[in-house]
Design a protein around this motif. Sequence first.
Motif, PDB file in Angstrom:
ATOM      1  N   SER A 185       0.803  -1.234   0.000  1.00  0.00           N
ATOM      2  CA  SER A 185       0.000   0.000   0.000  1.00  0.00           C
ATOM      3  C   SER A 185       0.832   1.279   0.000  1.00  0.00           C
ATOM      4  N   ALA A 186       2.073   1.196   0.495  1.00  0.00           N
ATOM      5  CA  ALA A 186       2.902   2.404   0.559  1.00  0.00           C
ATOM      6  C   ALA A 186       3.809   2.540  -0.667  1.00  0.00           C
ATOM      7  N   LEU A 187       3.633   1.640  -1.642  1.00  0.00           N
ATOM      8  CA  LEU A 187       4.578   1.621  -2.768  1.00  0.00           C
ATOM      9  C   LEU A 187       4.047   2.374  -3.978  1.00  0.00           C
ATOM     10  N   ASP A 188       4.956   2.974  -4.740  1.00  0.00           N
ATOM     11  CA  ASP A 188       4.578   3.509  -6.038  1.00  0.00           C
ATOM     12  C   ASP A 188       4.065   2.356  -6.889  1.00  0.00           C
ATOM     13  N   PRO A 189       3.075   2.619  -7.735  1.00  0.00           N
ATOM     14  CA  PRO A 189       2.433   1.522  -8.487  1.00  0.00           C
ATOM     15  C   PRO A 189       3.415   0.636  -9.245  1.00  0.00           C
ATOM     16  N   GLU A 190       4.472   1.212  -9.779  1.00  0.00           N
ATOM     17  CA  GLU A 190       5.372   0.383 -10.598  1.00  0.00           C
ATOM     18  C   GLU A 190       6.224  -0.558  -9.747  1.00  0.00           C
TER      19      GLU A 190
END
Length: 240
Positions: free
Chosen positions: A165-170
Amino acid sequence: MIKISNLSKSFGKLEVLKNINLSVDEKEVVVLIGASGSGKSTLLRCLNFLEVAERGDIIIDSEKTDLAKTNLNKVREKVGMVFQHFNLFPHKTVIENITEAPIFVRKETKEAASSKAIALLKKVGLEDKANYYPEQLSGGQKQRVAIARALAMEPKVMLFDEPTSALDPELVGEVLQVMKDLARDGMTMVIVTHEMGFAKEVADRVIMLADGNIIEEGHPNDIFVNPIHERTKRFLNQIL
Ligand code: ADP
Ligand code: MG
């Protein structure tokens, strides 16, 4: 592998988990879904005894945890946990993060812990990052280190609380891939996630929590295609 019976947990007057009953088989992958505030994190934290429930029993790997008698460190060794915000030690290198608990809790030698850490870093595709500090890594890399760190304790069960959830989509895919590999290797896993594609592919069972109750559970092909409960339908409509 896990058996939760009549588990209840309150914070003050707020009853967050209401008489939860849930069993998870060895090698089973369970995905927990539900709106924000429904009690997902609290349930995972109770399984790892980061929170203590007022009522109920938790059996992990055939051992009932009696808080008065059980050594919590021993229980926690069986249950690895991965958090949304990685929780790596910022002042330690990747390999020090991974070897810390094996050396100081499990009393492994530095050599044994290090060679296991290197093998785990290979498994998560980061063998070249052993001597980096967390701040030198991307979010996806940090989360893969956090997974390797949890695995270094050789847990029987892995808990994941919104690991992407805390990650950039890529960067989401690389973490989900490591989790898929773990599932394929037969790890017992309980995962809170909003990644429904992942849940469809990997979960043996999806469980919907609402207001501290399990309101519906089933195979992803059933629960995503034909949810029975109105609240499940609404929740899935919002996130899909
Ligand atoms: P979820 O992970 O499903 O979003 P949580 O388990 O984090 O839900 O929270 C469930 C409810 O318990 C929320 O209302 C939250 O505000 C409350 N809560 C969680 N942790 C605490 C705490 N340490 N103290 C007081 N209230 C808490
Ligand atoms: Mg949560």
